[in-house]
Write an enzyme that holds these catalytic residues in place. Structure first.
Site, mmCIF file in Angstrom:
data_model
loop_
_atom_site.group_PDB
_atom_site.id
_atom_site.type_symbol
_atom_site.label_atom_id
_atom_site.label_comp_id
_atom_site.label_asym_id
_atom_site.label_seq_id
_atom_site.Cartn_x
_atom_site.Cartn_y
_atom_site.Cartn_z
ATOM 1 N N PHE A 75 47.914 -32.993 23.518
ATOM 2 C CA PHE A 75 47.177 -32.728 22.266
ATOM 3 C C PHE A 75 48.113 -32.562 21.064
ATOM 4 C CE2 PHE A 75 45.330 -28.783 20.016
ATOM 5 C CZ PHE A 75 44.793 -29.524 18.975
ATOM 6 N N THR B 127 53.973 -20.167 22.024
ATOM 7 C CA THR B 127 52.629 -19.668 21.729
ATOM 8 C C THR B 127 52.654 -18.187 21.370
ATOM 9 O OG1 THR B 127 50.492 -19.176 22.791
ATOM 10 C CG2 THR B 127 52.376 -19.323 24.243
ATOM 11 N N ASP B 128 51.631 -17.757 20.629
ATOM 12 C CA ASP B 128 51.495 -16.328 20.325
ATOM 13 C C ASP B 128 51.100 -15.517 21.562
ATOM 14 O OD1 ASP B 128 48.857 -17.194 20.564
ATOM 15 O OD2 ASP B 128 48.223 -16.498 18.583
ATOM 16 N N GLU B 129 50.685 -16.213 22.634
ATOM 17 C CA GLU B 129 50.244 -15.480 23.828
ATOM 18 C C GLU B 129 51.378 -14.734 24.512
ATOM 19 O OE1 GLU B 129 47.691 -17.448 26.530
ATOM 20 O OE2 GLU B 129 46.685 -18.584 24.968
ATOM 21 N N SER C 54 50.933 -17.616 30.091
ATOM 22 C CA SER C 54 51.691 -17.002 28.997
ATOM 23 C C SER C 54 52.996 -16.386 29.491
ATOM 24 C CB SER C 54 50.842 -15.976 28.244
ATOM 25 O OG SER C 54 50.302 -15.013 29.108
ATOM 26 N N LYS D 194 55.478 -19.204 29.606
ATOM 27 C CA LYS D 194 55.905 -19.550 28.238
ATOM 28 C C LYS D 194 56.876 -18.482 27.718
ATOM 29 C CE LYS D 194 54.891 -22.478 25.933
ATOM 30 N NZ LYS D 194 55.437 -23.853 25.771
ATOM 31 N N PRO E 174 36.744 -28.314 22.018
ATOM 32 C CA PRO E 174 36.262 -29.624 22.473
ATOM 33 C C PRO E 174 35.260 -29.521 23.624
ATOM 34 C CG PRO E 174 38.662 -29.553 22.516
ATOM 35 C CD PRO E 174 38.212 -28.204 22.099
#
Ligand code: NAD
Ligand code: TDX
Length: 333
Positions: free
Chosen positions: A11, A120-122, A148, A151, A189
């Protein structure tokens, strides 16, 4: 400039390829992507003759070594990215997000290549609904899910490679993205395509969970700003002040598609579901001068809905398989 983009068939990565070819006509783009269930070469079809596409895995040391040896910049998007999948099967998250990042770091270290790490903010865990605080670059890491946490681990690897080996790297942690080419497993989506199919949207729990939405093109413009002007070794948070609770988002999608705003189902909540994310992007705005262009979530969402209406051939092949996965994991009842 030669740019190696990992995860460029996903994406955000695919949108980054399009953004780069539009705004950086001199860039020589190579995409490295394993084409997992989340990768889709159709997202790059319109630019296929302007890029080099390498079908391969970021954990493949020899392949990564040879590609990094002949590039000036690596922008690392490739990841297992979906929380629900990480709860069902964490293993690919550990392999791709941790070992894949390690493999890239070793190669950029060997060849002295500039590296930008997409995160990511996670990694910061979640905030209370009534807490005025937002995440900043100094918030303590406190990830909740297998996604998360892998990440977060990958970010820490980058920081260690900067400090221990002096690699030239920056990190960005962004909030929830929306826009074209997002897999139909993701919240927005999934609901748009459900409604197009005459299926009621699915809201986890009470829908009070808050996400801080940013248009994918604003994220990608910020990434280029950091590559151009960011200080090596530093972290920048990317966000556009787009906080919305999930219930409001579902109601807005229904309204924009001409449906009754109450026409959705509450389904079983996600285990460990993070309550609220919110980004303070002051540093990026004041030090590097970035501003989001999409200031109306409603308008950005309307554009995104129109994209899914006009590009059914892109998402249709993924839809049945995705809903089958949700049926097995329980995210539909
Ligand atoms: P995505 O799942 O849509 O795309 C991931 C891409 O990586 C796919 O093309 C997939 O084929 C590829 N890939 C997966 N494993 C690979 C491997 N081992 N080797 C090579 N390629 C592999 O993900 P996305 O939503 O575009 O997210 C991209 C990055 O941005 C991720 O690092 C994610 O953590 C981060 N991020 C996402 C969001 C969001 O809202 N989607 C927000 C902040 C940060
Ligand atoms: O059907 C659904 N119903 C629902 O209520 C789905 C799929 C999700 N949700 C909720 C869960 C979340 O509170 O919507 C919110 C958004 O869910 P996701 O799209 O799965 O995103 P999230 O878990 O917030 O993570 C996303 O943003 C941060 C990306 O998937 C990550 O890759 C990124 O790091």
């Amino acid at each position: 400039m030669r740019v190696l983009i990992t995860g460029g068939a996903g994406f955000i990565g695919a949108n980054f390829v399009h953004h780069t070819l539009t705004h950086r006509p001199d860039a020589e783009v190579t995409v490295l992507d394993a084409l997992t269930y989340a990768g889709n070469k159709a997202s790059l079809a319109s630019v296929a003759d302007r890029i080099t596409f390498v079908h391969g895995d970021i954990t493949d040391r020899d392949l990564v070594d040879s590609l990094v040896a002949s590039t000036d910049l690596v922008v690392h998007f490739a990841a297992e990215s979906h929380n629900d999948n990480s709860l069902a099967n964490p293993e690919p998250f550990v392999l791709t997000n941790l070992f894949g990042t390690f493999t890239l770091l070793e190669a950029v270290r060997k060849y002295g290549v500039r590296y930008h790490h997409i995160s990511t903010d996670e990694v910061y865990g979640d905030l209370e609904l009534d807490d005025p605080a937002k995440f900043t670059e100094t918030t303590r890491y406190n990830p909740s899910s297998p996604y998360s946490s892998t990440k977060a681990g990958s970010d820490l690897l980058v920081r260690a490679w900067v400090r221990s080996f002096g690699i030239h790297a920056t990190i960005s942690n962004c909030s929830n993205n929306y826009g074209p080419y997002q897999h139909v497993e993701k919240f927005i989506p999934r609901q748009i395509t459900n409604i197009i199919d005459g299926v009621r949207p699915k809201l986890y729990g009470d829908g009070k969970n808050v996400r801080d939405w940013i248009h994918v093109d604003d994220h990608n413009a910020a990434v280029w700003t950091i590559i151009d002007k960011g200080v090596s070794g530093e972290t920048y948070l990317i966000g556009a002040n787009g906080e919305q609770d999930n219930k409001t988002v579902i109601e807005l999608i229904l309204e924009l598609l001409g449906k009754d705003a109450g026409d959705y189902d509450h389904v079983t909540d996600r285990p460990g579901h993070d309550l609220r994310y919110a980004i303070d992007s002051t540093r990026l705005r004041t030090e590097l001068g970035w501003q989001p262009r999409y200031t109306s979530f409603r308008d950005g969402l309307a554009d995104t809905i129109a994209w899914y209406q006009q590009n059914e051939a892109w998402w249709r092949p993924q839809k049945a398989e995705t809903e089958q996965k949700y049926a097995v994991s329980g995210g539909t009842q």
